[in-house]
Scaffold this active site. Structure first.
Site, mmCIF file in Angstrom:
data_model
loop_
_atom_site.group_PDB
_atom_site.id
_atom_site.type_symbol
_atom_site.label_atom_id
_atom_site.label_comp_id
_atom_site.label_asym_id
_atom_site.label_seq_id
_atom_site.Cartn_x
_atom_site.Cartn_y
_atom_site.Cartn_z
ATOM 1 N N LYS A 44 -7.643 15.136 0.221
ATOM 2 C CA LYS A 44 -8.031 15.018 1.426
ATOM 3 C C LYS A 44 -8.024 15.912 2.465
ATOM 4 O O LYS A 44 -8.513 16.701 3.119
ATOM 5 C CB LYS A 44 -8.401 13.461 1.946
ATOM 6 C CG LYS A 44 -9.210 13.254 3.164
ATOM 7 C CD LYS A 44 -9.133 11.706 3.345
ATOM 8 C CE LYS A 44 -9.799 11.623 4.701
ATOM 9 N NZ LYS A 44 -9.554 10.095 5.225
ATOM 10 N N GLU A 47 2.992 16.925 -3.084
ATOM 11 C CA GLU A 47 2.944 16.785 -4.530
ATOM 12 C C GLU A 47 1.608 17.448 -5.043
ATOM 13 O O GLU A 47 1.972 18.385 -5.837
ATOM 14 C CB GLU A 47 2.678 15.335 -4.795
ATOM 15 C CG GLU A 47 4.071 14.512 -4.558
ATOM 16 C CD GLU A 47 3.840 13.821 -3.098
ATOM 17 O OE1 GLU A 47 3.201 14.234 -2.223
ATOM 18 O OE2 GLU A 47 4.422 12.797 -2.885
ATOM 19 N N GLY A 79 -8.743 7.722 1.765
ATOM 20 C CA GLY A 79 -8.271 7.993 0.349
ATOM 21 C C GLY A 79 -8.595 7.189 -0.673
ATOM 22 O O GLY A 79 -9.046 7.453 -1.755
ATOM 23 N N ARG A 80 -7.908 5.799 -0.451
ATOM 24 C CA ARG A 80 -8.350 4.734 -1.443
ATOM 25 C C ARG A 80 -9.793 4.291 -1.496
ATOM 26 O O ARG A 80 -9.900 3.447 -2.400
ATOM 27 C CB ARG A 80 -7.331 3.729 -1.092
ATOM 28 C CG ARG A 80 -7.259 3.143 0.205
ATOM 29 C CD ARG A 80 -6.015 2.331 0.769
ATOM 30 N NE ARG A 80 -6.244 2.008 1.981
ATOM 31 C CZ ARG A 80 -5.861 2.685 3.062
ATOM 32 N NH1 ARG A 80 -4.989 3.728 2.850
ATOM 33 N NH2 ARG A 80 -5.790 2.192 4.344
ATOM 34 N N GLU A 84 -2.147 -0.630 0.270
ATOM 35 C CA GLU A 84 -1.946 0.578 1.359
ATOM 36 C C GLU A 84 -2.978 0.026 2.569
ATOM 37 O O GLU A 84 -2.624 0.270 3.514
ATOM 38 C CB GLU A 84 -2.381 1.772 0.675
ATOM 39 C CG GLU A 84 -1.736 2.925 1.716
ATOM 40 C CD GLU A 84 -2.125 4.427 0.693
ATOM 41 O OE1 GLU A 84 -3.445 4.769 0.907
ATOM 42 O OE2 GLU A 84 -1.093 5.019 0.544
ATOM 43 N N HIS A 108 2.049 -11.583 -23.685
ATOM 44 C CA HIS A 108 3.421 -11.500 -24.262
ATOM 45 C C HIS A 108 4.405 -10.849 -23.421
ATOM 46 O O HIS A 108 5.332 -10.402 -24.281
ATOM 47 C CB HIS A 108 3.097 -10.726 -25.929
ATOM 48 C CG HIS A 108 2.021 -11.632 -26.590
ATOM 49 N ND1 HIS A 108 2.371 -12.435 -27.496
ATOM 50 C CD2 HIS A 108 0.859 -11.377 -26.619
ATOM 51 C CE1 HIS A 108 1.373 -12.965 -27.882
ATOM 52 N NE2 HIS A 108 0.303 -12.342 -27.308
ATOM 53 N N LYS A 152 7.528 10.683 3.815
ATOM 54 C CA LYS A 152 7.014 11.995 3.468
ATOM 55 C C LYS A 152 7.904 13.007 4.452
ATOM 56 O O LYS A 152 8.446 14.227 4.198
ATOM 57 C CB LYS A 152 5.486 12.221 4.167
ATOM 58 C CG LYS A 152 4.535 11.775 3.100
ATOM 59 C CD LYS A 152 3.231 12.184 3.509
ATOM 60 C CE LYS A 152 2.098 11.419 2.865
ATOM 61 N NZ LYS A 152 0.655 11.575 3.608
HETATM 62 O O1 F6P Z 1 -0.007 8.286 0.238
HETATM 63 C C1 F6P Z 1 -0.540 8.347 1.521
HETATM 64 C C2 F6P Z 1 -1.973 9.031 1.362
HETATM 65 O O2 F6P Z 1 -2.389 9.617 2.571
HETATM 66 C C3 F6P Z 1 -3.260 8.032 0.592
HETATM 67 O O3 F6P Z 1 -3.642 7.316 1.603
HETATM 68 C C4 F6P Z 1 -3.848 9.185 -0.287
HETATM 69 O O4 F6P Z 1 -4.748 8.440 -0.888
HETATM 70 C C5 F6P Z 1 -2.842 10.031 -0.535
HETATM 71 O O5 F6P Z 1 -1.755 10.125 0.452
HETATM 72 C C6 F6P Z 1 -3.196 11.534 -0.860
HETATM 73 O O6 F6P Z 1 -3.518 12.311 0.342
HETATM 74 P P1 F6P Z 1 -4.513 13.603 0.017
HETATM 75 O O7 F6P Z 1 -5.788 13.064 -0.671
HETATM 76 O O8 F6P Z 1 -4.735 14.077 1.560
HETATM 77 O O9 F6P Z 1 -3.874 14.409 -0.727
#
Ligand code: F6P
Length: 570
Positions: free
Chosen positions: A210, A216, A272-273, A358, A389, A509
């Site tokens: 987003k 990452e 995002g979620r 979240e 199990h 972060k």
């Molecule tokens: O972990 C925080 C967060 O902002 C989530 O809400 C989101 O889904 C994820 O990081 C990834 O963010 P982006 O889509 O901006 O890379």
């Protein structure tokens, strides 16, 4: 909007529920069922092809009445309307919350800031349709003219969990000539393992983010570009044929080198979620095709309409949300187990963890006051029967109360002999065993020696919901996800929290960004953390310098990832 509503614990319905809890807390489901032969039929609701049996919760009719009174005193209807109207209900980020617009039909009008967002949604969907058809038909060619056979989604959190869950859930409907992989972790193993057997000339990356700033994802995207270019002769023009982006940040996408024509947009009003049905679902559409993707959206929309228009006593998401409040805030159940009896839903619990935790892992109200009640419970789960199990022992006989959501289907997607009947027998047996248990008298009647009896007693009275649907289709998946989205919303409204921000991920972060150079610098850094963090950093730097017992250079011969391995002449 929030000022005229009393703080939660001062609402009359909350007080009435607290008094009611004292009266009913010790009632056993054995008695409740014995006293009411129709309970198992009455305490059910059905909508959009989903059937919910909530009779095995520790409730009586009055509980539901009071929970609905609580929903009314919390203005749940008003808040639902506010969300669908595009009001900025995500107050801390001053944003509308319009994932419902992502699945609205073409002619619908949903406005925020005076603008109807539905036409833009459908324009992006159309662009996704065209692109998906080109890739799936082989008309989209890679840099060397080969057709794309592998698709790798790079993203994390909502930009990964939805796509990977949907891919696994709908694998039955996917084009098996295409290979799909998902890279999320900044641990290099994730990328290396995802690409080790793939040909860069046949591999397309979808960089899903987003913000297009997530550490990452950007780190993985850079490694993907290096891997791609290395395999394709180093010509930067190759990027255009092997990289597309899904983002709200066009500037960052083009700075990365991805042609804006290959960018699929979405908007800041999609959390995002809550984004798996936006362009973040591009990998899903590539896997199952546009028609199935549109069926998924229709399923979401059907549940949205049900949530928006149905009285709470028959409203599946509202009932589930309210029952969750009852278990969490009155019985003190701090976790929920999500137990899909459908192997294709193996990533559904992981997906729900982000959606629920979240969203509702918050400790202050919309106006910033500390809450004096529990908010979001911990979600976890595994597909049945595997979990039986493993961790079910604790649910049956442990000291904690763990409400369970069982999810099952009338038909298997992979019918095989007696498998499905055996699978479903286990769902019903587990819910039955949790509710009714086994008394000491019953255990003794089996001639169990006295000393063993307590070990073999099942107290029962463990609450559960059972959700049944005909079979797992794209539409049913949409309905299931929307069911949980709106249940999460219902809970957030009652708790009066912002279910749509996620400030809790920020601190880690920021600190990580500060620590990275301290780990990488050649010179010994001046560490200004606490003594534990300083010591750990020093320890890691020592470990880094120590000679490895295993020589990674030997691996280079076997692995195509020599751009990473070649640095280490050890
Ligand atoms: O972990 C925080 C967060 O902002 C989530 O809400 C989101 O889904 C994820 O990081 C990834 O963010 P982006 O889509 O901006 O890379």
């Amino acid at each position: 909007m929030t000022t005229r509503i009393k703080p939660l614990t001062q609402r009359p319905a909350w007080k009435a529920l607290a008094a009611h809890y004292k009266k009913v807390q010790d009632l056993h489901l054995r008695k409740l069922f014995a006293d009411d032969s129709k309970r198992g039929e009455r305490m059910t609701a059905a909508a959009a092809g989903l059937f919910l049996d909530y009779s095995k919760n520790r409730i009586v009719d009055q509980t539901i009445k009071l929970l609905i009174q609580l929903a009314n005193e919390s203005d749940l209807s008003g808040r639902i309307e506010a969300m669908f109207r595009g009001e900025k209900i995500n107050v801390t980020e001053n944003r509308a919350v319009l994932h419902v617009a992502l699945r609205a039909p073409k002619g619908a009008i949903i406005k925020t800031d005076g603008k109807n967002v539905v036409p833009e949604v459908h324009a992006v969907l159309e662009k996704m349709n065209v692109f998906s058809e080109r890739v799936r038909s082989g008309r989209w060619k890679g840099h060397t003219g080969k057709r794309i056979k592998n698709v790798i989604n790079i993203g994390i959190g909502g930009s990964d969990l939805g796509p990977v869950m949907a891919y696994e859930a709908l694998k039955h409907y996917s084009d098996r000539r295409l290979t799909f992989r998902f890279v999320s972790n900044v641990d290099g193993t994730d990328f290396v393992e995802a690409t080790r057997d793939l040909d860069p000339a046949e591999t397309l990356f979808i960089v899903s983010s987003k913000t297009f700033t997530t550490l990452e994802t950007m780190t993985n995207a850079q490694s993907a570009r290096a891997w791609s270019l290395k395999g394709l002769g180093g010509n930067p023009k190759a990027v255009a044929k092997h990289f597309v982006a899904v983002s709200t940040n066009a500037e960052k996408v083009s700075a990365f080198g991805i042609d804006p024509a290959n960018m699929f947009g979405f908007w800041d009003w999609v959390g995002g979620r809550y984004s798996m049905d936006s362009a973040i679902g591009l990998s899903t559409m590539l896997a199952i095709g546009p028609e199935n993707f549109h069926a998924l959206l229709k399923g979401f929309h059907e549940m949205d309409e049900h949530f928006r228009t149905t009285p709470f006593e028959k409203n599946l998401p509202a009932l589930m949300g309210l029952l969750s409040i009852w278990n969490n805030d009155f019985f003190g159940a701090s976790t929920v187990a999500v137990l899909p009896y459908e192997q294709y839903l193996k990533r559904f619990p992981a997906y729900l963890q982000q959606l629920t935790m979240e969203s509702n892992g918050k400790h202050v109200t919309l106006s910033g006051k500390n809450v004096d009640y529990q908010t979001g419970p911990i979600y976890s789960g595994e597909p049945g029967t595997n979990g039986q199990h493993s961790f079910y022992q604790l649910i049956h006989q442990g000291t904690r109360l763990i409400p369970c959501d069982f999810i099952a289907f009338g038909h298997a997607l992979s019918p095989l002999g007696r498998h499905h009947d055996i699978l479903l027998a286990n769902v019903f047996a587990q819910a039955e065993a949790l509710a009714f248990g086994k008394t000491a008298a019953e255990v003794k009647a089996e001639r169990t020696p006295d000393w063993l009896v307590p070990h073999r007693v099942f107290e029962g009275n463990r609450p559960s919901n059972v959700i049944l649907a005909e079979r797992l289709t794209p539409a049913v998946l949409g309905k299931l996800v929307a069911l949980y989205e709106h249940s999460v919303f219902t809970q957030g409204v009652i708790w009066n929290i912002d279910s749509f921000d996620q400030w809790g991920v920020e601190l880690g972060k920021v600190l990580a960004q500060r620590i990275v150079p301290e780990l990488e610098s050649k010179a010994t850094p001046m560490l200004k953390h606490d003594s534990s963090t300083n010591n750990l950093i020093r320890h890691y730097r020592k470990l880094k310098k120590a000679k490895p017992v295993w020589n990674p250079a030997r691996r280079e011969k076997l692995s195509p990832h020599s751009h990473t391995a070649s640095k280490g002449k050890l």
